[in-house]
Motif scaffolding. Structure first.
Motif, PDB file in Angstrom:
ATOM      1  N   ALA A 291      45.736   6.298  -0.602  1.00 51.98           N
ATOM      2  CA  ALA A 291      46.080   5.897   0.764  1.00 51.98           C
ATOM      3  C   ALA A 291      45.127   6.536   1.768  1.00 51.98           C
ATOM      4  O   ALA A 291      44.678   5.880   2.722  1.00 51.98           O
ATOM      5  N   GLY A 309      51.115  -0.947  -0.246  1.00 49.23           N
ATOM      6  CA  GLY A 309      52.085  -0.138  -0.964  1.00 49.23           C
ATOM      7  C   GLY A 309      53.533  -0.443  -0.664  1.00 49.23           C
ATOM      8  O   GLY A 309      53.869  -1.061   0.343  1.00 49.23           O
ATOM      9  N   ASP A 310      54.375   0.001  -1.590  1.00 51.44           N
ATOM     10  CA  ASP A 310      55.816   0.017  -1.455  1.00 51.44           C
ATOM     11  C   ASP A 310      56.429  -1.385  -1.436  1.00 51.44           C
ATOM     12  O   ASP A 310      55.893  -2.303  -2.041  1.00 51.44           O
ATOM     13  N   VAL A 324      53.500   4.276  -2.792  1.00 51.52           N
ATOM     14  CA  VAL A 324      52.745   5.387  -2.219  1.00 51.52           C
ATOM     15  C   VAL A 324      53.580   6.664  -2.185  1.00 51.52           C
ATOM     16  O   VAL A 324      53.076   7.773  -2.331  1.00 51.52           O
ATOM     17  N   LYS A 330      51.372   5.501   3.833  1.00 49.24           N
ATOM     18  CA  LYS A 330      51.438   4.063   3.563  1.00 49.24           C
ATOM     19  C   LYS A 330      51.150   3.263   4.824  1.00 49.24           C
ATOM     20  O   LYS A 330      50.351   2.316   4.823  1.00 49.24           O
ATOM     21  N   GLU A 334      47.895   0.837   5.745  1.00 47.63           N
ATOM     22  CA  GLU A 334      48.090  -0.590   6.031  1.00 47.63           C
ATOM     23  C   GLU A 334      47.798  -0.966   7.480  1.00 47.63           C
ATOM     24  O   GLU A 334      47.345  -2.071   7.755  1.00 47.63           O
ATOM     25  N   SER A 388      59.206   6.292   0.875  1.00 48.17           N
ATOM     26  CA  SER A 388      59.401   5.394   2.020  1.00 48.17           C
ATOM     27  C   SER A 388      60.878   5.062   2.169  1.00 48.17           C
ATOM     28  O   SER A 388      61.311   3.917   1.975  1.00 48.17           O
TER      29      SER A 388
END
Length: 420
Positions: A291, A309-310, A324, A330, A334, A388
């Protein structure tokens, strides 16, 4: 229909909707197990939000006045939305992925708008808090029951060849130990604060009993991130309420190796060479470094919301999608550094409401409420360094609902003082 009638019906809808939201964890579990069509079972929360926002809008239209609480949070929320949309546009993210990414990022925050602007008086406030504490106590009790009977849990939740003392990680009605841990640390500081401040012995016993159940369930989740978040909230409560909490914490930590050696083993394992090797090969350390690398390569707009991610990326099975296990990294990967900065601004403003409100409010119940809620919000914010958790709808919805409740508490206390 007259404006007075519209206001009356809208108010009834809002009060009912807020109670359903307060019982969100139980409501969601029941709805998902009633055999309803999958689309309805999965989308009931969107329907609830639309009904609440629609009723609030109808009240505002009838009164010909719309006044939003805490404009600084609204600006921060707008900044997050703007940077998210820019990330989608610049990276040409497919519409379906981009829409879901925005939904996961922003939907729960709408519960803040509902709570901050629709909770009207202290009586309603107490009802909602009572329902929330009842719901979390039921969920915690079921988690303790799962541990007592040794409910079977997936082997991937522990590193079985090293964590041999752990047989069960409870998940209660939430479905995942880390998510359950996030839910518990959000409300555990509130139960503890009420137990300390309660004037009547029966109330003190009830709050203390609820806190004990939550604490036991939290330990049985074996969620390290949730434990760290809870310890952070205890430090805050010690500073805000009573330094003796630190003595109790120290005593509890000294007893843990004897009372629950599995907890100590779980915590110490992260410092072992085996954990560090596995984490760097294909675990948190590897994902965090990945990341950070994407943030360095795409600092302004990231790689695109929902593409790395996630929840969203994994659900769409995108190439290279990973968990992540750090909400901030994350988002930075992004949405870029501006998007992460906007999100951190938003979270700080939400927590700041309670911190500032504690010094302003005069009512003792309101002060206790703000103390416990703010400590819980901080606990979950800390836990998001290792997972997350905000992407779990139940945790995200409650987090933002409580953030909005803080704003309502400050407003209600101010109105009470002005009315004297």
């Amino acid at each position: 229909m007259t404006a007075k009638s519209i206001d009356k019906y809208a108010d009834a809808i809002i009060r009912t909707g807020l109670l359903i939201t307060a019982a969100f964890s139980l409501t969601d579990y029941l709805i998902r197990h009633l055999g309803l069509p999958p689309a309805l079972a999965a989308g009931w929360d969107e329907i609830l939000l639309l009904v609440l926002l629609g009723a609030w809008g109808a009240k505002a239209a009838a009164a010909r006045r719309l006044r939003l609480a805490e404009p600084q949070i609204n600006r921060a929320l707008g900044a997050v939305a703007l940077t998210a949309v820019l990330s989608l546009l610049v990276n040409r993210v497919p519409l379906a992925i981009g829409f879901e990414g925005l939904r996961v990022l922003l939907q729960a925050a709408l519960f803040y708008l509902v709570a901050a602007n629709c909770i009207r008086d202290s009586r309603q406030l107490r009802q909602l808090v009572t329902v929330m504490l009842f719901a979390v106590t039921v969920v915690a009790a079921y988690g303790v029951y799962q541990y007592a009977i040794g409910v079977e849990t997936p082997k991937r939740w522990v590193v079985s060849e090293f964590e041999t003392l752990i047989k069960t990680r409870v998940f209660s009605t939430i479905g995942n130990p880390n998510a359950l841990g996030g839910y518990l640390v959000l409300f555990l500081p509130l139960a503890l604060t009420f137990a300390i401040d309660a004037k009547e012995r029966m109330h003190r016993l009830l709050y203390a009993g609820a806190a004990v159940l939550m604490l036991l369930c939290l330990l049985f989740t074996f969620s390290r991130g949730a434990w760290i978040g809870f310890l952070t909230s205890l430090v805050l409560l010690a500073v805000w309420k009573d330094r003796r909490i630190l003595l109790a914490l120290g005593g509890g930590l000294l007893l843990l190796p004897v009372a629950m050696p599995a907890v100590v083993s779980r915590m110490l394992f992260i410092f072992s060479p085996e954990y560090l090797r596995m984490s760097y090969t294909w675990g948190r350390l590897r994902f965090w470094l990945t990341a950070l690398a994407k943030m360095r390569t795409h600092p302004l707009f990231g790689v695109g919301l929902g593409t790395f991610g996630d929840t969203v990326a994994v659900r769409h099975n995108l190439p290279g999608a990973i968990w992540v296990d750090n909400h901030y990294l994350k988002l930075g990967a992004e949405m870029g550094v501006p998007g992460l900065a906007a999100f951190l601004w938003l979270i700080w403003k939400a927590i700041r409401i309670g911190m500032a409100g504690r010094r302003e409010v005069q009512d003792s119940y309101h002060r206790s409420l703000l103390t416990g809620v703010t400590a819980g919000l901080v606990a979950v914010a800390v836990q998001n360094f290792t997972a997350s958790i905000w992407e779990v709808l139940i945790v995200g919805a409650y987090w933002w609902f409580l953030a909005g409740l803080q704003a309502a508490v400050v407003r209600i206390d101010r109105e009470q003082r002005e009315g004297q």
